[in-house]
Design a protein around this motif. Structure first.
Motif, PDB file in Angstrom:
ATOM      1  N   GLY A  14      -0.945  32.295 -80.593  1.00  0.00           N
ATOM      2  CA  GLY A  14       0.123  32.030 -79.389  1.00  0.00           C
ATOM      3  C   GLY A  14       1.664  31.883 -79.937  1.00  0.00           C
ATOM      4  O   GLY A  14       1.667  30.962 -80.996  1.00  0.00           O
ATOM      5  N   ASP A  16       3.794  29.722 -78.890  1.00  0.00           N
ATOM      6  CA  ASP A  16       4.100  28.273 -78.885  1.00  0.00           C
ATOM      7  C   ASP A  16       3.395  27.363 -79.728  1.00  0.00           C
ATOM      8  O   ASP A  16       3.592  26.181 -79.841  1.00  0.00           O
ATOM      9  CB  ASP A  16       4.068  27.983 -77.470  1.00  0.00           C
ATOM     10  N   ALA A  17       2.382  28.104 -80.513  1.00  0.00           N
ATOM     11  CA  ALA A  17       1.340  27.305 -81.162  1.00  0.00           C
ATOM     12  C   ALA A  17       1.865  26.918 -82.538  1.00  0.00           C
ATOM     13  O   ALA A  17       2.965  27.429 -82.894  1.00  0.00           O
ATOM     14  CB  ALA A  17       0.104  28.127 -81.606  1.00  0.00           C
ATOM     15  N   GLU A  35      -1.795  23.741 -79.903  1.00  0.00           N
ATOM     16  CA  GLU A  35      -0.948  24.085 -78.911  1.00  0.00           C
ATOM     17  C   GLU A  35       0.301  22.781 -79.005  1.00  0.00           C
ATOM     18  O   GLU A  35      -0.180  21.708 -79.256  1.00  0.00           O
ATOM     19  CB  GLU A  35      -1.491  24.168 -77.492  1.00  0.00           C
TER      20      GLU A  35
END
Length: 92
Positions: A14, A16-17, A35
């Protein structure tokens, strides 16, 4: 998962990870992807790099080398260098 395996999966993570890893940052260092604002019991791991920043390192590596794509080892070395020094690895 180890740090090298984690970095090799950047495209599937992801945006935003955040990658957290055990120091010293070596290929075999334990790593997890979390996250934002999640510790999930990984207090023994240090913040390594945001996934988005790691992806930008790979793009910069390629751009500084005429569009050549890095292999897995080169990606790992470039991302670790950036995480440690906040600068792109020089062309060798």
């Amino acid at each position: 998962m180890n740090l090298e395996e984690t970095v090799a999966t950047l495209d599937s993570l992801g945006d935003d990870a955040v990658i957290h890893a055990e120091r010293p940052w070596r290929a075999e260092s334990r790593a997890v992807v979390l996250e934002p604002d999640t510790s999930d019991g990984e207090e023994d791991l240090d913040h390594f790099l945001e996934v988005e920043a790691a992806r930008e390192v790979v793009v910069a590596w390629s751009g500084h080398r005429g569009g050549r794509l890095p292999n897995r080892t080169q990606v790992f070395q470039a991302v670790v260098h950036y995480a440690e020094w906040d600068s792109y690895i020089e062309d060798r």
